[in-house]
Structures are given as C-alpha cells and as structure tokens.
Design an enzyme around this catalytic site. Structure first.
Site, PDB file in Angstrom:
ATOM      1  N   SER A   1       0.827  -1.212   0.000  1.00 40.93           N
ATOM      2  CA  SER A   1       0.000   0.000   0.000  1.00 40.93           C
ATOM      3  C   SER A   1       0.857   1.256   0.000  1.00 40.93           C
ATOM      4  O   SER A   1       1.608   1.526   0.940  1.00 40.93           O
ATOM      5  CB  SER A   1      -0.906   0.012   1.234  1.00 40.93           C
TER       6      SER A   1
ATOM      7  N   HIS B   1      -0.737  -1.273  -4.229  1.00 39.86           N
ATOM      8  CA  HIS B   1      -2.139  -1.006  -3.914  1.00 39.86           C
ATOM      9  C   HIS B   1      -2.268   0.503  -3.691  1.00 39.86           C
ATOM     10  O   HIS B   1      -1.533   1.071  -2.876  1.00 39.86           O
ATOM     11  CB  HIS B   1      -2.503  -1.785  -2.641  1.00 39.86           C
TER      12      HIS B   1
ATOM     13  N   ASP C   1      -4.853   3.453  -2.694  1.00 42.84           N
ATOM     14  CA  ASP C   1      -6.148   3.811  -2.124  1.00 42.84           C
ATOM     15  C   ASP C   1      -6.632   5.123  -2.706  1.00 42.84           C
ATOM     16  O   ASP C   1      -5.874   6.107  -2.782  1.00 42.84           O
ATOM     17  CB  ASP C   1      -6.026   3.937  -0.597  1.00 42.84           C
TER      18      ASP C   1
ATOM     19  N   HIS D   1      -7.909   0.939  -5.440  1.00 41.12           N
ATOM     20  CA  HIS D   1      -9.001   0.614  -4.511  1.00 41.12           C
ATOM     21  C   HIS D   1      -9.884   1.846  -4.381  1.00 41.12           C
ATOM     22  O   HIS D   1      -9.537   2.806  -3.684  1.00 41.12           O
ATOM     23  CB  HIS D   1      -8.382   0.219  -3.161  1.00 41.12           C
TER      24      HIS D   1
ATOM     25  N   GLY E   1     -10.668   3.535   4.883  1.00 41.39           N
ATOM     26  CA  GLY E   1     -10.191   4.909   4.995  1.00 41.39           C
ATOM     27  C   GLY E   1      -9.436   5.201   6.278  1.00 41.39           C
ATOM     28  O   GLY E   1      -9.231   6.368   6.618  1.00 41.39           O
TER      29      GLY E   1
ATOM     30  N   ASP F   1      -7.132  -6.609   3.342  1.00 41.49           N
ATOM     31  CA  ASP F   1      -6.638  -5.228   3.414  1.00 41.49           C
ATOM     32  C   ASP F   1      -6.966  -4.634   4.780  1.00 41.49           C
ATOM     33  O   ASP F   1      -8.127  -4.617   5.186  1.00 41.49           O
ATOM     34  CB  ASP F   1      -7.313  -4.409   2.307  1.00 41.49           C
ATOM     35  N   GLY F   2      -5.928  -4.130   5.459  1.00 39.75           N
ATOM     36  CA  GLY F   2      -6.137  -3.477   6.747  1.00 39.75           C
ATOM     37  C   GLY F   2      -5.688  -4.363   7.898  1.00 39.75           C
ATOM     38  O   GLY F   2      -6.009  -5.551   7.938  1.00 39.75           O
TER      39      GLY F   2
ATOM     40  N   GLY G   1       0.931  -2.226   4.670  1.00 35.33           N
ATOM     41  CA  GLY G   1       1.290  -0.813   4.588  1.00 35.33           C
ATOM     42  C   GLY G   1       2.516  -0.578   5.440  1.00 35.33           C
ATOM     43  O   GLY G   1       3.658  -0.839   5.033  1.00 35.33           O
ATOM     44  N   SER G   2       2.271  -0.124   6.684  1.00 34.20           N
ATOM     45  CA  SER G   2       3.387   0.134   7.594  1.00 34.20           C
ATOM     46  C   SER G   2       4.158  -1.148   7.914  1.00 34.20           C
ATOM     47  O   SER G   2       5.322  -1.073   8.309  1.00 34.20           O
ATOM     48  CB  SER G   2       2.876   0.764   8.887  1.00 34.20           C
TER      49      SER G   2
HETATM   50  O1  LIG Z   1      -6.412   0.969   3.198  1.00 31.75           O
HETATM   51  C1  LIG Z   1      -5.615   0.615   3.988  1.00 31.75           C
HETATM   52  C2  LIG Z   1      -6.107   0.093   5.282  1.00 31.75           C
HETATM   53  O2  LIG Z   1      -7.497   0.159   5.286  1.00 31.75           O
HETATM   54  C3  LIG Z   1      -4.201   0.660   3.612  1.00 31.75           C
HETATM   55  O3  LIG Z   1      -3.832  -0.556   3.074  1.00 31.75           O
HETATM   56  C4  LIG Z   1      -3.222   1.175   4.601  1.00 31.75           C
HETATM   57  O4  LIG Z   1      -2.045   1.556   3.917  1.00 31.75           O
HETATM   58  C5  LIG Z   1      -2.860   0.184   5.663  1.00 31.75           C
HETATM   59  O5  LIG Z   1      -2.111   0.836   6.570  1.00 31.75           O
HETATM   60  P1  LIG Z   1      -1.321   0.165   7.766  1.00 31.75           P
HETATM   61  O6  LIG Z   1      -1.098  -1.268   7.400  1.00 31.75           O
HETATM   62  O7  LIG Z   1      -0.083   0.951   7.811  1.00 31.75           O
HETATM   63  O8  LIG Z   1      -2.180   0.330   8.981  1.00 31.75           O
END
Ligand SMILES: O=C(CO)[C@H](O)[C@H](O)COP(=O)(O)O
Length: 213
Positions: free
Chosen positions: A6, A30, A32, A63, A139, A171-172, A193-194
């Site tokens: 992401s 990915h 967003d 997305h 989001g 995702d998430g 993501g992170s």
């Molecule tokens: O849309 C997302 C989460 O809904 C993204 O993928 C986001 O980048 C995830 O962030 P992280 O893993 O850093 O919490």
C-alpha cells in the site's frame, strides 16, 4: 502469501524511492482512492497512478473508496490500473460497475467491508476476479484488525470453489501477529502498509511474507 504494498503507507515525500525499494520483492502496488465523503480521507488521483505506472511494471490495484465509482473507472484505467476494486456502497448497479472494469481490460475487484456479509458475494459469481476482504474500517490506517476477519476468510474460501474462483486478499491490519493467521485461514495475499514501509528492511519483510502459508 502474495503482497500488494500500500503506497498510502509510503513516505509521501519519497514515494518513488519507496516504490523502487520494494519493486523486486512485491507482487504489486495497492493505491487507495478516497473522496472525503464515502471515506474520511482524501487520497490519490489518476495523475498519481499514471506516475506510478511509469515507475514500475508491477501490477497496480486501484481501490476505489468513493461515492460514485462509475465516474472514476475510466480515468483510472487510462492512467494504467491493472485491477480496479470497488465497493457495494459505491454504485447503484454493482454488476454493471464490475463489468465496466472488465470491459476496460482490467481485473474487476470487489471489496467486502467489515459490516457486510461475505455470503452476499455469491450473487456476483463470475463478475469479479479478486475479493478484497477488509480487516478494518475503510479509509483508516494504523489500526488493529477486526478479529472476525479470520473466520470471514474461511467463509470466502469455502464459497469460492462454487463460484468459479477468485483471488482472496485481505486489506487493513496487516501485522506480524495477524498475517500468519490470515495465511492459515486461506488468504492468497495481503495489502501491507506500515508492516513493510515501517520495517528496517522492507525487502526482507516481503521475503518473510512470501514464505507464509
Ligand atoms: O487501506 C488501507 C487500510 O485500510 C491501507 O492498506 C493502509 O495503507 C494500511 O495501513 P497500515 O497497514 O499501515 O495500517
């Protein structure tokens, strides 16, 4: 386990560098897209996707977390998206919206939010090739996964054989203590993501992810 990284969690002042750092290791990116209406954020437009397209040959998933998905499919396809993933809440005619993505030459993806029933996707058999199961509210980032996601992955896996198959991504809430459970439940891939960009060695973290299942 596959990983589409992401870019929302990349360094906003060095996104090109962050793409290059993982390009030999990720399965795709990915991106967003939020409109501040369906989702409480403003993120990433077609020009950004076109710039990412120039930077990498890896697959790009857009997305769409916007109120009117149909308005945005064309611009993001033109920008070079390979996969366009939409939400039930983003359109009055979900089959037609998914068909528009496929007719444009991209892979249609369907996102299922935490409050939605996984079983409802059966009515859309054949209309999408990727299921994006949300582990958190849409989001938001930096939050923990809803623990019901593991059972929901199992539900989707049980359904997909009778539906002609689809790739199942989560995702998430992708974290070291959640991603192994997602793999064990049957997910094909995740959207880190992170978990990748916050790691001291993003490439090594992706290699670790690829070894899961
Ligand atoms: O849309 C997302 C989460 O809904 C993204 O993928 C986001 O980048 C995830 O962030 P992280 O893993 O850093 O919490």
């Amino acid at each position: 386990m596959k990983a589409f990284v992401s870019l929302w969690s990349a360094d906003p002042l060095d996104i090109g560098g962050d793409i290059d750092r993982v390009a030999g290791h990720a399965d795709g990116f990915h991106i967003d897209v939020t409109d501040g209406h369906l989702t409480p954020q403003l993120l990433f437009g077609p020009d950004f996707v076109a710039a990412v397209r120039k930077r990498t040959e890896l697959a790009i998933e857009v997305h769409l977390m916007v109120t009117h998905a149909d308005v945005w499919i064309g611009p993001f396809l033109e920008a070079g998206a390979d996969i366009v993933t939409v939400h039930r809440r983003s359109t009055r005619d979900l089959p037609a919206t998914l068909a528009r993505v496929a007719e444009g030459g991209a892979t249609p993806g369907l996102a299922v939010e935490t409050h939605e029933q996984v079983g409802d996707v059966t009515a859309l058999a054949g209309a999408f090739d990727r299921l994006l199961l949300m582990g958190t509210e849409i989001g938001v980032k930096g939050v923990e996964v809803d623990p019901r996601v593991y059972g929901r992955i199992g539900e989707a896996v049980a359904l997909r054989e009778g539906m002609g198959g689809f790739d199942l991504f989560v995702d998430g809430g992708i974290r070291r203590h959640t991603v192994g459970l997602m793999a064990a439940a049957g997910a094909d891939g995740v959207i880190p993501g992170s978990f990748v960009y916050g790691a001291p060695d993003p490439a090594a973290r992706l290699a670790w992810l690829h070894g899961l299942r």
